[in-house]
Design a protein around this motif. Structure first.
Motif, PDB file in Angstrom:
ATOM      1  N   GLY A 162       0.804  -1.220   0.000  1.00  0.00           N
ATOM      2  CA  GLY A 162       0.000   0.000   0.000  1.00  0.00           C
ATOM      3  C   GLY A 162       0.833   1.265   0.000  1.00  0.00           C
ATOM      4  N   THR A 163       2.150   1.132  -0.163  1.00  0.00           N
ATOM      5  CA  THR A 163       3.027   2.305  -0.266  1.00  0.00           C
ATOM      6  C   THR A 163       2.642   3.108  -1.510  1.00  0.00           C
ATOM      7  OG1 THR A 163       4.860   1.125   0.786  1.00  0.00           O
ATOM      8  CG2 THR A 163       5.433   3.052  -0.517  1.00  0.00           C
ATOM      9  N   PRO A 164       2.472   4.430  -1.399  1.00  0.00           N
ATOM     10  CA  PRO A 164       2.105   5.220  -2.579  1.00  0.00           C
ATOM     11  C   PRO A 164       3.272   5.327  -3.565  1.00  0.00           C
ATOM     12  CG  PRO A 164       2.465   6.668  -0.696  1.00  0.00           C
ATOM     13  CD  PRO A 164       2.571   5.261  -0.182  1.00  0.00           C
ATOM     14  N   LEU A 165       3.066   4.777  -4.755  1.00  0.00           N
ATOM     15  CA  LEU A 165       4.083   4.784  -5.813  1.00  0.00           C
ATOM     16  C   LEU A 165       3.525   5.459  -7.058  1.00  0.00           C
ATOM     17  CD1 LEU A 165       5.109   0.995  -5.621  1.00  0.00           C
ATOM     18  CD2 LEU A 165       6.359   2.911  -4.620  1.00  0.00           C
ATOM     19  N   PRO A 166       4.396   6.011  -7.916  1.00  0.00           N
ATOM     20  CA  PRO A 166       3.913   6.458  -9.221  1.00  0.00           C
ATOM     21  C   PRO A 166       3.370   5.253  -9.988  1.00  0.00           C
ATOM     22  CG  PRO A 166       6.169   7.231  -8.816  1.00  0.00           C
ATOM     23  CD  PRO A 166       5.841   6.225  -7.752  1.00  0.00           C
ATOM     24  N   ASP A 167       2.380   5.466 -10.875  1.00  0.00           N
ATOM     25  CA  ASP A 167       1.922   4.377 -11.739  1.00  0.00           C
ATOM     26  C   ASP A 167       3.125   3.816 -12.476  1.00  0.00           C
ATOM     27  OD1 ASP A 167      -0.687   4.600 -10.975  1.00  0.00           O
ATOM     28  OD2 ASP A 167      -1.324   5.768 -12.722  1.00  0.00           O
ATOM     29  N   THR A 168       3.250   2.496 -12.483  1.00  0.00           N
ATOM     30  CA  THR A 168       4.459   1.854 -12.986  1.00  0.00           C
ATOM     31  C   THR A 168       4.114   0.752 -13.973  1.00  0.00           C
ATOM     32  OG1 THR A 168       5.570   2.306 -10.884  1.00  0.00           O
ATOM     33  CG2 THR A 168       6.570   0.635 -12.282  1.00  0.00           C
ATOM     34  N   PHE A 169       4.926   0.660 -15.030  1.00  0.00           N
ATOM     35  CA  PHE A 169       4.755  -0.370 -16.056  1.00  0.00           C
ATOM     36  C   PHE A 169       6.105  -1.048 -16.243  1.00  0.00           C
ATOM     37  CE2 PHE A 169       4.835  -1.658 -20.583  1.00  0.00           C
ATOM     38  CZ  PHE A 169       3.699  -2.439 -20.638  1.00  0.00           C
ATOM     39  N   ARG A 224      10.812  -4.809 -25.786  1.00  0.00           N
ATOM     40  CA  ARG A 224       9.935  -5.008 -26.940  1.00  0.00           C
ATOM     41  C   ARG A 224       8.485  -4.718 -26.579  1.00  0.00           C
ATOM     42  NH1 ARG A 224       9.425 -10.749 -30.177  1.00  0.00           N
ATOM     43  NH2 ARG A 224       7.859 -10.092 -31.664  1.00  0.00           N
ATOM     44  N   GLU A 225       8.058  -5.221 -25.416  1.00  0.00           N
ATOM     45  CA  GLU A 225       6.674  -5.010 -24.984  1.00  0.00           C
ATOM     46  C   GLU A 225       6.405  -3.561 -24.579  1.00  0.00           C
ATOM     47  OE1 GLU A 225       4.044  -7.125 -25.207  1.00  0.00           O
ATOM     48  OE2 GLU A 225       5.477  -8.345 -26.328  1.00  0.00           O
ATOM     49  N   ILE A 226       7.426  -2.887 -24.025  1.00  0.00           N
ATOM     50  CA  ILE A 226       7.279  -1.459 -23.700  1.00  0.00           C
ATOM     51  C   ILE A 226       7.009  -0.670 -24.978  1.00  0.00           C
ATOM     52  CG2 ILE A 226       8.534   0.614 -22.936  1.00  0.00           C
ATOM     53  CD1 ILE A 226       9.939  -1.197 -20.850  1.00  0.00           C
ATOM     54  N   PRO A 277      -2.009   3.585 -24.698  1.00  0.00           N
ATOM     55  CA  PRO A 277      -0.767   3.347 -23.942  1.00  0.00           C
ATOM     56  C   PRO A 277      -1.030   3.350 -22.434  1.00  0.00           C
ATOM     57  CG  PRO A 277      -0.818   5.591 -24.785  1.00  0.00           C
ATOM     58  CD  PRO A 277      -2.002   4.885 -25.372  1.00  0.00           C
ATOM     59  N   PRO A 278      -0.116   2.740 -21.651  1.00  0.00           N
ATOM     60  CA  PRO A 278      -0.311   2.665 -20.191  1.00  0.00           C
ATOM     61  C   PRO A 278      -0.514   4.028 -19.537  1.00  0.00           C
ATOM     62  CG  PRO A 278       1.487   1.236 -20.873  1.00  0.00           C
ATOM     63  CD  PRO A 278       1.093   2.033 -22.073  1.00  0.00           C
ATOM     64  N   PHE A 279       0.216   5.056 -19.982  1.00  0.00           N
ATOM     65  CA  PHE A 279      -0.039   6.425 -19.543  1.00  0.00           C
ATOM     66  C   PHE A 279       0.553   7.415 -20.526  1.00  0.00           C
ATOM     67  CE2 PHE A 279       3.990   5.549 -17.551  1.00  0.00           C
ATOM     68  CZ  PHE A 279       3.788   4.438 -16.741  1.00  0.00           C
ATOM     69  N   ALA A 280       0.248   8.695 -20.310  1.00  0.00           N
ATOM     70  CA  ALA A 280       0.558   9.740 -21.287  1.00  0.00           C
ATOM     71  C   ALA A 280       2.019  10.187 -21.213  1.00  0.00           C
ATOM     72  CB  ALA A 280      -0.362  10.935 -21.050  1.00  0.00           C
ATOM     73  N   VAL A 314       9.079   1.776 -16.412  1.00  0.00           N
ATOM     74  CA  VAL A 314       8.386   2.958 -16.914  1.00  0.00           C
ATOM     75  C   VAL A 314       7.472   3.465 -15.813  1.00  0.00           C
ATOM     76  CG1 VAL A 314       6.967   3.891 -18.786  1.00  0.00           C
ATOM     77  CG2 VAL A 314       8.369   1.861 -19.203  1.00  0.00           C
ATOM     78  N   GLN A 315       7.558   4.767 -15.517  1.00  0.00           N
ATOM     79  CA  GLN A 315       6.704   5.345 -14.479  1.00  0.00           C
ATOM     80  C   GLN A 315       6.096   6.660 -14.946  1.00  0.00           C
ATOM     81  OE1 GLN A 315       9.348   5.479 -10.986  1.00  0.00           O
ATOM     82  NE2 GLN A 315       8.197   3.760 -10.140  1.00  0.00           N
ATOM     83  N   GLU A 316       4.901   6.924 -14.450  1.00  0.00           N
ATOM     84  CA  GLU A 316       4.290   8.220 -14.754  1.00  0.00           C
ATOM     85  C   GLU A 316       5.184   9.340 -14.217  1.00  0.00           C
ATOM     86  OE1 GLU A 316       0.838   9.595 -12.533  1.00  0.00           O
ATOM     87  OE2 GLU A 316       1.204   8.067 -11.017  1.00  0.00           O
ATOM     88  N   PHE A 317       5.164  10.458 -14.892  1.00  0.00           N
ATOM     89  CA  PHE A 317       5.920  11.625 -14.437  1.00  0.00           C
ATOM     90  C   PHE A 317       5.078  12.380 -13.423  1.00  0.00           C
ATOM     91  CE2 PHE A 317       6.873  16.223 -14.984  1.00  0.00           C
ATOM     92  CZ  PHE A 317       8.155  16.204 -14.455  1.00  0.00           C
ATOM     93  N   ILE A 318       5.655  12.602 -12.247  1.00  0.00           N
ATOM     94  CA  ILE A 318       4.979  13.364 -11.190  1.00  0.00           C
ATOM     95  C   ILE A 318       5.447  14.814 -11.285  1.00  0.00           C
ATOM     96  CG2 ILE A 318       4.590  13.568  -8.705  1.00  0.00           C
ATOM     97  CD1 ILE A 318       3.653  10.877  -9.904  1.00  0.00           C
ATOM     98  N   PRO A 319       4.541  15.764 -11.545  1.00  0.00           N
ATOM     99  CA  PRO A 319       4.971  17.171 -11.618  1.00  0.00           C
ATOM    100  C   PRO A 319       5.602  17.582 -10.291  1.00  0.00           C
ATOM    101  CG  PRO A 319       2.662  16.923 -12.292  1.00  0.00           C
ATOM    102  CD  PRO A 319       3.094  15.612 -11.727  1.00  0.00           C
ATOM    103  N   ASN A 320       6.793  18.160 -10.347  1.00  0.00           N
ATOM    104  CA  ASN A 320       7.496  18.474  -9.104  1.00  0.00           C
ATOM    105  C   ASN A 320       8.488  19.606  -9.284  1.00  0.00           C
ATOM    106  OD1 ASN A 320      10.544  17.326  -9.261  1.00  0.00           O
ATOM    107  ND2 ASN A 320       9.202  16.099 -10.541  1.00  0.00           N
ATOM    108  N   ASP A 321       8.847  20.226  -8.151  1.00  0.00           N
ATOM    109  CA  ASP A 321       9.902  21.243  -8.124  1.00  0.00           C
ATOM    110  C   ASP A 321      11.134  20.722  -7.395  1.00  0.00           C
ATOM    111  OD1 ASP A 321       8.374  23.286  -9.395  1.00  0.00           O
ATOM    112  OD2 ASP A 321       7.301  23.605  -7.522  1.00  0.00           O
ATOM    113  N   CYS A 322      10.970  19.588  -6.698  1.00  0.00           N
ATOM    114  CA  CYS A 322      12.052  19.062  -5.866  1.00  0.00           C
ATOM    115  C   CYS A 322      11.680  17.652  -5.429  1.00  0.00           C
ATOM    116  CB  CYS A 322      12.239  19.938  -4.625  1.00  0.00           C
ATOM    117  SG  CYS A 322      10.772  19.964  -3.550  1.00  0.00           S
ATOM    118  N   ASP A 323      12.595  17.000  -4.720  1.00  0.00           N
ATOM    119  CA  ASP A 323      12.235  15.787  -4.001  1.00  0.00           C
ATOM    120  C   ASP A 323      12.953  15.785  -2.660  1.00  0.00           C
ATOM    121  OD1 ASP A 323      14.828  14.802  -4.424  1.00  0.00           O
ATOM    122  OD2 ASP A 323      14.224  13.341  -5.925  1.00  0.00           O
TER     123      ASP A 323
END
Length: 197
Positions: free
Chosen positions: A15-22, A27-29, A38-41, A80-89
């Motif tokens: 249940g750890t919050p993760l970015p959507d991941t593929f 070849r399959e990617i 597609p899995p995400f934009a 492959v992971q969704e891009f999280i809009p961010n200014d820092c981490d």
């Protein structure tokens, strides 16, 4: 789990919050993102499953760029992971199950990179853990505990700059205490913790 792919699966199950991941073969990617559904934009993150320090980590903006990266790295397994809009981490130093230090990592306003790693030129600055929400702090501790690293770990946390939602990027078992930004403060936090044992 010893691989990043295995760790992501374990974290997701907890249940750890993760970015959507593929995760799949190169070849399959390619096939998945060529499809009409597609899995995400775009843009999204394409990173080598065994890389560290921001190496072989790409912000992919179109299909042509994706195919170029995959063609030039045929032996590499990618996540492959969704891009999280961010200014820092945030690199959160977890010792003995508690967050002892938080390093805010901010890339320069003119940086051409999407990375916040200090090894990639970002600036690191110690901030109070109270600047993060309880939801974010709980996510950090859950991620470290889930992988059995709550004794000693560097957990990378990102906040969506639009929604404020927390996402765990990685749980590092070697969190670069003696190198990178704010070395003295990181060493102080470690030594202070060890003195209390």
């Amino acid at each position: 789990p010893v691989t990043k792919v295995g760790e992501l699966a374990v974290l997701a199950n907890s249940g750890t919050p993760l970015p959507d991941t593929f995760i799949s073969s190169n070849r399959e990617i390619k096939k998945a993102f060529k499809s009409s559904n597609p899995p995400f934009a775009y843009p999204f993150i394409l990173k080598a499953a065994d890389a560290y320090g921001g190496k072989n980590n790409h912000l992919v903006k179109n299909f042509e760029q994706l195919t170029d990266i995959l063609a030039n790295n045929k032996g590499v397994q990618y996540v492959v992971q969704e891009f999280i809009p961010n200014d820092c981490d945030y690199r959160c130093l977890v010792l003995g199950g508690e967050i002892r230090l938080v390093l805010k990592r901010t890339r320069g306003a003119k940086s051409a990179s999407h990375l916040n790693n200090t090894s990639a030129g970002a600036e690191g600055k110690i901030v109070k853990s109270s600047t993060l929400s309880n939801e974010a702090l709980d996510a950090v501790k859950l991620a470290a505990k889930t992988l059995g690293r709550d004794g000693f770990a560097g957990v990378d946390l990102m906040l969506n700059k639009i929604t404020g939602a927390p996402y765990i990027l990685e749980v590092n078992q070697t969190p670069q205490i003696e190198i990178g930004a704010e070395v003295e403060k990181k060493m102080d936090a470690l030594l202070d913790y060890m003195r209390r044992l």
